[in-house]
Write an enzyme that holds these catalytic residues in place. Structure first.
Site, PDB file in Angstrom:
ATOM      1  N   SER A   1     -11.371  -5.213  -1.250  1.00 24.61           N
ATOM      2  CA  SER A   1     -12.308  -4.454   0.499  1.00 24.61           C
ATOM      3  C   SER A   1     -12.421  -3.043  -0.305  1.00 24.61           C
ATOM      4  CB  SER A   1     -11.137  -3.551   0.947  1.00 24.61           C
ATOM      5  OG  SER A   1     -12.020  -2.193   1.792  1.00 24.61           O
TER       6      SER A   1
ATOM      7  N   GLN B   1      -4.303  -3.838  -1.572  1.00 24.49           N
ATOM      8  CA  GLN B   1      -4.304  -3.032  -3.056  1.00 24.49           C
ATOM      9  C   GLN B   1      -4.384  -3.417  -4.719  1.00 24.49           C
ATOM     10  OE1 GLN B   1      -3.675   0.343  -2.361  1.00 24.49           O
ATOM     11  NE2 GLN B   1      -4.382   0.545  -0.602  1.00 24.49           N
TER      12      GLN B   1
ATOM     13  N   HIS C   1     -13.696  -0.233  -0.496  1.00 23.78           N
ATOM     14  CA  HIS C   1     -13.849   1.584  -0.525  1.00 23.78           C
ATOM     15  C   HIS C   1     -12.119   1.532  -1.238  1.00 23.78           C
ATOM     16  CE1 HIS C   1     -10.618   2.595   2.997  1.00 23.78           C
ATOM     17  NE2 HIS C   1     -10.713   0.594   2.489  1.00 23.78           N
TER      18      HIS C   1
ATOM     19  N   ASN D   1       0.450  -1.518  -0.357  1.00 25.09           N
ATOM     20  CA  ASN D   1      -0.166  -0.443   0.168  1.00 25.09           C
ATOM     21  C   ASN D   1       0.702   1.335  -0.023  1.00 25.09           C
ATOM     22  OD1 ASN D   1       0.393  -1.538   2.789  1.00 25.09           O
ATOM     23  ND2 ASN D   1      -0.276   0.431   3.312  1.00 25.09           N
TER      24      ASN D   1
ATOM     25  N   CYS E   1      -3.208   4.402   6.291  1.00 25.84           N
ATOM     26  CA  CYS E   1      -3.998   3.416   6.598  1.00 25.84           C
ATOM     27  C   CYS E   1      -2.911   3.548   8.177  1.00 25.84           C
ATOM     28  CB  CYS E   1      -4.015   2.191   6.206  1.00 25.84           C
ATOM     29  SG  CYS E   1      -4.912   1.646   5.462  1.00 25.84           S
TER      30      CYS E   1
HETATM   31  N1  PLP Z   1      -4.523  -3.793   3.716  1.00 28.66           N
HETATM   32  C1  PLP Z   1      -3.844  -3.517   3.095  1.00 28.66           C
HETATM   33  C2  PLP Z   1      -2.629  -3.197   1.995  1.00 28.66           C
HETATM   34  C3  PLP Z   1      -4.554  -1.709   2.847  1.00 28.66           C
HETATM   35  O1  PLP Z   1      -3.920  -0.566   1.998  1.00 28.66           O
HETATM   36  C4  PLP Z   1      -6.202  -1.696   3.211  1.00 28.66           C
HETATM   37  C5  PLP Z   1      -5.860  -0.207   3.875  1.00 28.66           C
HETATM   38  O2  PLP Z   1      -5.543   0.978   3.424  1.00 28.66           O
HETATM   39  C6  PLP Z   1      -6.154  -2.606   4.350  1.00 28.66           C
HETATM   40  C7  PLP Z   1      -5.588  -3.522   4.407  1.00 28.66           C
HETATM   41  C8  PLP Z   1      -8.044  -2.518   5.248  1.00 28.66           C
HETATM   42  O3  PLP Z   1      -8.565  -2.199   4.462  1.00 28.66           O
HETATM   43  P1  PLP Z   1      -9.811  -1.532   5.314  1.00 28.66           P
HETATM   44  O4  PLP Z   1     -10.205  -0.253   5.485  1.00 28.66           O
HETATM   45  O5  PLP Z   1     -11.056  -1.745   4.225  1.00 28.66           O
HETATM   46  O6  PLP Z   1      -9.967  -2.241   6.506  1.00 28.66           O
END
Ligand code: PLP
Length: 386
Positions: A201, A181, A203, A153, A327
């Site tokens: 995910s 991602q 969003h 990410n 995040c």
């Molecule tokens: N894993 C990765 C690589 C992410 O970039 C993110 C969020 O940025 C997540 C997990 C978490 O996802 P969520 O926001 O849907 O909980």
């Protein structure tokens, strides 16, 4: 100040596509039934859930029965890791993961050490790539799970997932990948990747927040994540988030229509923007792999500057970007990802992540390059402060 705002933080989140919002709306008010109910209201909701499930399954070449809806990427990662650990703890308590995972993978692994699990963190090279042979070397007769993300990410580096899965398969070890991602950016085929579990995910692909997916290959052993009404084949109890599920289904439908062209468009924009920054700004380092990279990711350390200063300057001009991962920006300190690439604290401190999206144009990037060039110049004039 620009005459309009420019959003360059699509790895943090994306706007909900209006068609997605439109598809969701009736499922709040009109078709509000509980998909577990036996009457027509329930059947209506269930039909919408089934259709979204089939759409997601098709997009990643899975069977609809292998799709479990969750509350997001974080839950999917937690479920895959803790669920596999608790289901297999009599067999062994060793997990292998990489040093650059998102906290949604890293932290559940750390949590499991309280239950006697040992975690091996395999390193990455200077571009952020995991060497599959390091995974092979780390395997012991106690290893029950390997988890390596599909793409990072922060730096966008794409990992050799198929190569790693050949190793895990040969040893009969469950393999999970966090594909949050890559979802919608590069094609995902669970069979080609050879993974047993895969997290998604909503969003990040112009769908709503609070909805995610865990793909679980048939035959994979997992302890249920939530106990209760027995929804999602007893693996994840709780009344289904029907509007969210309809939303992720519609977002996937749109992503499927765009995947042949949009990633290539963003890759071209990305590369010409990086070149422009090398030419106009200079004395910078692109973090992450130059080619094995998400189409929309740019992560750069601008020598003799400060990432926070640059981000604040861009924000004041109406441009949104991030320093490291949004995040993980909740006070977690310098990026563990950039640290794993071997960057000094100083270089980590002057890094900025810009992530493009469907609405990004070359005019946006032209404007962003101007603001960055001026901000870096200003920062370097103040350099002794940094
Ligand atoms: N894993 C990765 C690589 C992410 O970039 C993110 C969020 O940025 C997540 C997990 C978490 O996802 P969520 O926001 O849907 O909980």
């Amino acid at each position: 100040m620009l005459d309009r705002k420019i959003y360059l933080d699509h790895a943090a989140t994306t706007p909900v596509n209006p068609l997605v919002a439109e598809a969701m709306l009736p499922y709040f008010t009109e078709h509000f039934g509980n998909p577990s109910s036996q009457h027509s209201f329930g059947r209506e909701a269930k039909a919408a859930v089934d259709s979204a499930r089939a759409r997601v399954a098709l997009f990643i070449n899975a069977d609809p029965e292998e799709i479990i809806f969750t509350s997001g990427g974080t839950e999917s990662d937690n479920f895959a890791i803790k669920g596999t650990a608790f289901a297999n703890m009599e067999k062994g308590r060793h997990i292998i993961t990489s040093s650059i995972e998102h906290h949604a993978v890293h932290d559940p692994c750390e949590f499991l050490t309280r239950f006697g699990f040992e975690i091996t963190y395999v390193p990455v090279d200077k571009d952020g790539v995991v060497d599959a042979s390091d995974i092979a070397k780390a395997i012991t007769d106690k290893t029950i799970l390997v988890s390596v993300m599909h793409a990072n990410n922060e730096i966008g580096t794409i990992q050799p997932i198929s190569e790693i899965s050949r190793i895990t398969k040969a040893h009969g070890i469950a393999f999970h990948t966090d594909a949050v991602q890559t979802f919608g950016h590069i094609p995902i085929d669970v069979n080609q990747l050879g993974v047993d579990m895969l997290s998604l995910s909503g969003h990040k692909i112009y769908g709503p927040k609070g909805i995610g997916v865990l793909y679980i290959r048939k035959g994979t052993k997992l302890t249920p994540f939530m106990h209760g009404g027995g929804q999602e084949r007893g693996l994840r109890s709780s009344t289904l988030n029907v509007p969210g599920i309809v939303g992720i289904g519609k977002a996937v439908e749109i992503a499927a229509e765009l995947i042949d062209k949009e990633p290539a468009r963003q890759t071209a924009l990305r590369d010409s923007f990086i070149k422009k920054l090398y030419d106009q700004v200079g004395d910078l380092k692109l973090n992450g792999h130059p080619v094995l990279r998400l189409p929309n990711n740019i992560n750069i350390s601008f020598n003799n500057t400060d990432g926070e200063f640059l981000m604040a300057n861009l924000d004041a001009a109406g441009i949104a970007c991030s320093t490291g991962s949004a995040c993980s920006s909740a006070g977690t300190g310098p990026s563990h990802v950039l640290h794993s690439l071997g960057l000094s604290e100083r270089m980590i401190g002057c890094s900025v992540r810009l992530t493009l999206g469907r609405s990004t144009t070359s005019a946006d990037l032209e404007a962003a390059a101007k603001v960055i060039t001026a901000s870096v110049k200003k920062a370097r004039e103040m350099a002794p402060r940094f």
